[in-house]
Design an enzyme around this catalytic site. Structure first.
Site, PDB file in Angstrom:
ATOM      1  CD  GLN A  69      -2.547   1.766   0.426  1.00  0.00           C
ATOM      2  OE1 GLN A  69      -3.243   0.965  -0.186  1.00  0.00           O
ATOM      3  NE2 GLN A  69      -2.555   3.062   0.146  1.00  0.00           N
ATOM      4  CD  GLN A  80      -3.640   7.973  -1.622  1.00  0.00           C
ATOM      5  OE1 GLN A  80      -4.320   7.051  -2.048  1.00  0.00           O
ATOM      6  NE2 GLN A  80      -4.080   9.206  -1.565  1.00  0.00           N
ATOM      7  N   PRO A 106      -6.187  -2.389   4.594  1.00  0.00           N
ATOM      8  CG  PRO A 106      -4.336  -0.950   4.639  1.00  0.00           C
ATOM      9  CD  PRO A 106      -4.793  -2.301   4.155  1.00  0.00           C
ATOM     10  CD  GLU A 135      -6.269   6.054  -5.710  1.00  0.00           C
ATOM     11  OE1 GLU A 135      -6.770   5.322  -4.834  1.00  0.00           O
ATOM     12  OE2 GLU A 135      -5.848   7.200  -5.480  1.00  0.00           O
ATOM     13  CG  HIS A 172     -13.864   6.410  -4.805  1.00  0.00           C
ATOM     14  ND1 HIS A 172     -14.224   7.672  -4.374  1.00  0.00           N
ATOM     15  CD2 HIS A 172     -12.551   6.286  -4.514  1.00  0.00           C
ATOM     16  CE1 HIS A 172     -13.175   8.276  -3.847  1.00  0.00           C
ATOM     17  NE2 HIS A 172     -12.137   7.450  -3.908  1.00  0.00           N
ATOM     18  CD  GLU A 173     -10.746   3.118  -4.716  1.00  0.00           C
ATOM     19  OE1 GLU A 173      -9.820   3.829  -5.149  1.00  0.00           O
ATOM     20  OE2 GLU A 173     -11.244   3.287  -3.583  1.00  0.00           O
ATOM     21  CE1 TYR A 179     -10.874  10.759   1.191  1.00  0.00           C
ATOM     22  CE2 TYR A 179     -11.950   9.379  -0.427  1.00  0.00           C
ATOM     23  CZ  TYR A 179     -10.886   9.626   0.414  1.00  0.00           C
ATOM     24  OH  TYR A 179      -9.852   8.742   0.453  1.00  0.00           O
ATOM     25  NE  ARG A 231     -13.506   0.233   3.981  1.00  0.00           N
ATOM     26  CZ  ARG A 231     -14.608   0.319   3.246  1.00  0.00           C
ATOM     27  NH1 ARG A 231     -15.464  -0.680   3.228  1.00  0.00           N
ATOM     28  NH2 ARG A 231     -14.863   1.404   2.526  1.00  0.00           N
TER      29      ARG A 231
HETATM   30  N1  BES Z   1      -6.935   6.674  -2.532  1.00  0.00           N
HETATM   31  C1  BES Z   1      -7.894   6.286  -1.567  1.00  0.00           C
HETATM   32  C2  BES Z   1      -7.316   5.463  -0.445  1.00  0.00           C
HETATM   33  C3  BES Z   1      -6.296   6.190   0.393  1.00  0.00           C
HETATM   34  C4  BES Z   1      -6.527   7.466   0.867  1.00  0.00           C
HETATM   35  C5  BES Z   1      -5.110   5.560   0.729  1.00  0.00           C
HETATM   36  C6  BES Z   1      -5.568   8.121   1.631  1.00  0.00           C
HETATM   37  C7  BES Z   1      -4.157   6.213   1.483  1.00  0.00           C
HETATM   38  C8  BES Z   1      -4.377   7.486   1.937  1.00  0.00           C
HETATM   39  C9  BES Z   1      -9.043   5.502  -2.196  1.00  0.00           C
HETATM   40  O1  BES Z   1      -9.349   5.909  -3.484  1.00  0.00           O
HETATM   41  C10 BES Z   1     -10.264   5.766  -1.368  1.00  0.00           C
HETATM   42  O2  BES Z   1     -10.681   6.882  -1.337  1.00  0.00           O
HETATM   43  N2  BES Z   1     -10.823   4.744  -0.726  1.00  0.00           N
HETATM   44  C11 BES Z   1     -11.993   4.869   0.112  1.00  0.00           C
HETATM   45  C12 BES Z   1     -13.227   4.390  -0.621  1.00  0.00           C
HETATM   46  C13 BES Z   1     -14.105   5.426  -1.213  1.00  0.00           C
HETATM   47  C14 BES Z   1     -15.371   4.811  -1.755  1.00  0.00           C
HETATM   48  C15 BES Z   1     -14.392   6.604  -0.361  1.00  0.00           C
HETATM   49  C16 BES Z   1     -11.808   3.979   1.310  1.00  0.00           C
HETATM   50  O3  BES Z   1     -10.783   3.295   1.376  1.00  0.00           O
HETATM   51  O4  BES Z   1     -12.679   3.937   2.157  1.00  0.00           O
HETATM   52 ZN    ZN Z   2     -10.198   7.777  -3.542  1.00  0.00          ZN
END
Ligand code: BES
Ligand code: ZN
Length: 622
Positions: A156, A158, A288, A293, A317-318, A402, A575
């Protein structure tokens, strides 16, 4: 009112310079970038343009080891290149094939240490290294932690974790192509966020197999990703499919059946999908995040497998990140809303096209409620889309990045009209494809192409207030979701003593159920909670979003009969979005909650990803 933040003013010229080169063909490999305070790189002197990995996944020692060869673009007078590294064990470094000198500077928490390598005129460097123990980007799962009882590894990246397994410049503005050769034990399949050149791998004759990959498009390095496990693939369409462990893949393919249509919708709106295939990898329950994406290969939590496709907005979303985030990328993490806010907006548009307007309004109404909560719980600094100063990442709620981000775009849409915004966004993704973006540059570009000096329109939009101020500007409109209209009445009837079963729970969709649970009074009696649980089977409900909302309510009332369900929920998946708030809530419930939190964590911690475990460590220590 024009707000000039320190960062924004430093960016003004560089970002616009990038725009000029975009129209004149090839991009200057040393085009100016805004300062990224999360990286040690000095991209104005020398930057990585390509990463070539030759690594072995050592499941015994739980390390990735081997060699990274980096291609470099540098000023003629550049003497060295500075990379990011966090707990990497460096064995040997060479430049252009000849051993060279390097220094590892002082290491800072999360940020790591600068790895400075003398170039001696060379434009490639080779680093022999291995990841350190407990690399935060990697989770090595034991057979017992997977569905197929085989070892599993996933990464992971990001936001700034990849520096724990790849020595490169770990900054989202510094785009890099990559290729990889990965050796793994026989019986496991390796997948990456790249074109898979050897789907079955090549046997090496020593109980191992080598897999090769190629990502020819320049990507921000946080998108380099790997998964290794007992994986099989099921097609869901000509361009899409699901990777998962054998016992999960059918459920995964069922849940993801709409992916091909989602791609068509997104392409019709925002232009061609530029990454070739779109597959998803369903990870073991310790993943987690909901989703990540990674290009060509989104990583997904198995907790979205509701069995009725009710949580596929996660996939939308992804997928949307294939445009917002992966194609046009926040240059620095302070502008994360350019990735996540845009993506949440597009997620909503894909959902609307597939599942209708009423569904879209309900999703918007749930997000609106989350924003309202954030306005009372998040510090004013944490309520800005563009972060300023030392914002504590924990303070920066996703309801801002978001949902406020998406609400900003929906407000623009309402004011300028959908057609105009669609046309603009499509041109934005074309104009800045494979380039970094800043808030300031986005606003300048939007003004240039849409506002075009129209003073009345400018005054109506409140662009700077949206981007740079706390709170929600006055031109935002609350969504009207008629699908939620009856819910307050059902809640009132229940509070007045009626049976919960009087509510049409069986006819409600996931969002209506969430709305019901989220808007019930936070204080309920044990009898009321018992009636709710009995009526809807909430302790065991398969939909994890709904179960999360229920358990949040149960904890808020220290509802002892749900203790076992809470413990189970916190143990069967990892998660962060579910785990962190529930532990936090438990810790606020005195003796009962704290004992339950500690008892659960004692055996669940091993199953959590390092970043989630670190967060829960802090929650339990506080
Ligand atoms: N890019 C994010 C996941 C992320 C954010 C990883 C910040 C590390 C740091 C991914 O696109 C995301 O937003 N996932 C959300 C789902 C979405 C439907 C809101 C999640 O993991 O809950
Ligand atoms: Zn996202």
């Amino acid at each position: 009112m024009l707000r000039r933040t320190l960062l924004a003013s430093a960016l003004a010229i560089p970002a616009l310079a990038a725009c000029a080169t975009a129209t004149s063909g090839a991009r200057d490999p040393l085009a100016p970038l805004p300062l990224d305070t999360s990286s040690h790189a000095r991209p104005e002197i020398a930057r990585v343009t390509h990463v070539s990995l030759d690594l072995t996944a050592d499941f015994e020692r739980k390390v990735m080891r081997g060699k990274a060869t980096l291609s470099i673009a540098a000023r003629d007078d550049a003497r060295e290149i500075v990379l990011d590294s966090l707990n990497l064990v460096i064995h040997r470094v060479s430049a252009g094939g000849a051993e060279t000198t390097y220094t590892l500077g002082e290491s800072r928490p999360s940020l790591g240490a600068p790895l400075t390598i003398a170039l001696n005129g060379a434009r490639t460097v080779e680093i022999e290294y291995e990841s350190g123990p407990d690399a935060a980007s990697l989770q090595w799962l034991t057979p017992a932690q997977t569905a197929s009882n085989k070892p599993f590894l996933f990464s992971q990246g990001q936001s700034i974790l990849n520096r724990t397994w790849i020595p490169t410049q770990d900054s989202p503005g510094i785009r890099q192509t990559y290729d990889a050769r990965i050796v793994a034990p026989e019986g496991l399949k390796v997948v990456m966020s790249a074109e898979m050149l050897t789907p079955e791998g090549e046997p090496l004759g020593d109980g191992q197999r080598a897999f090769r990959f190629r990502m020819p498009q320049p990507i921000p390095p946080y998108l380099i990703a790997i998964g290794i496990g007992d994986l099989v693939h099921r097609a869901t369409g000509p361009r899409t499919g699901v990777y998962a462990e054998p016992s999960v893949v059918e459920r995964g393919a069922y849940e993801c059946a709409d992916m091909e249509r989602m791609m068509d919708v997104a392409e019709a709106l925002y232009g061609p999908y530029r990454w070739g295939r779109y597959d998803v990898l369903i990870l073991p329950p310790s993943f987690p995040y909901g989703g990540m994406e990674n290009p060509r290969l989104t990583f997904l939590t198995p907790t979205f497998l509701a069995g009725d496709r009710s949580l596929v907005s996660l996939v939308a979303h992804e997928l949307a990140h294939s445009w917002s985030g992966n194609l046009v990328t926040n240059a620095v993490w302070a502008d994360g809303w350019l990735n996540e806010g845009f993506t949440s907006y597009i997620e909503g548009r894909i959902g609307e096209a597939l599942f209708g307007e009423e569904n879209a309004r309900m999703a918007e109404a749930l997000a609106w409620a989350d924003i309202q909560t954030a306005l009372t719980t998040v510090t004013p600094d944490g309520q800005r889309l563009h972060w300023v100063g030392e914002v504590d990442a924990n303070d920066n709620s996703s309801a801002i990045t978001y949902d406020k981000g998406a609400l900003f775009l929906r407000t623009i849409e309402r004011i300028v009209g959908r057609t105009r915004l669609d046309t603009y966004l499509r041109s934005y993704f074309d104009r800045y494809a494979f380039q970094p973006m800043t808030t300031q540059h986005f606003l300048a570009d939007f003004r240039q192409h849409v506002v075009r000096g129209d003073a009345a329109l400018e005054a109506q939009l409140l662009l700077d207030q949206w981007a740079y101020e706390p709170g929600i500007p006055s031109n935002a409109q609350a969504p009207v979701a008629t699908g939620f209209n009856d819910i307050p009445g059902h809640i009132e009837a229940f509070i007045a003593g009626g049976p919960p079963a009087a509510a049409p729970w069986e006819h409600w969709n996931t969002m209506q159920r969430q709305r019901y649970l989220q808007t019930l009074p936070r204080e309920l009696s044990a009898t009321q909670l018992r009636d709710l649980e009995a009526a809807f089977g909430l302790d065991d409900i398969g939909n994890m979003e709904v179960r999360f909302d229920w358990l949040s309510l149960a904890i808020a009332n220290s509802f002892e009969p749900s203790s076992a369900a809470i413990e189970r929920f916190l143990s069967e998946q990892g998660r962060g979005k579910f785990i962190r708030p529930l532990y936090r809530a438990l810790m606020q419930r005195g003796e009962w909650g704290q004992a339950l939190a500690r008892r659960t964590y004692a055996h669940a911690r091993d199953g959590y990803h390092p970043i989630v475990a670190a967060a829960v460590d802090r929650i339990l220590a506080a």
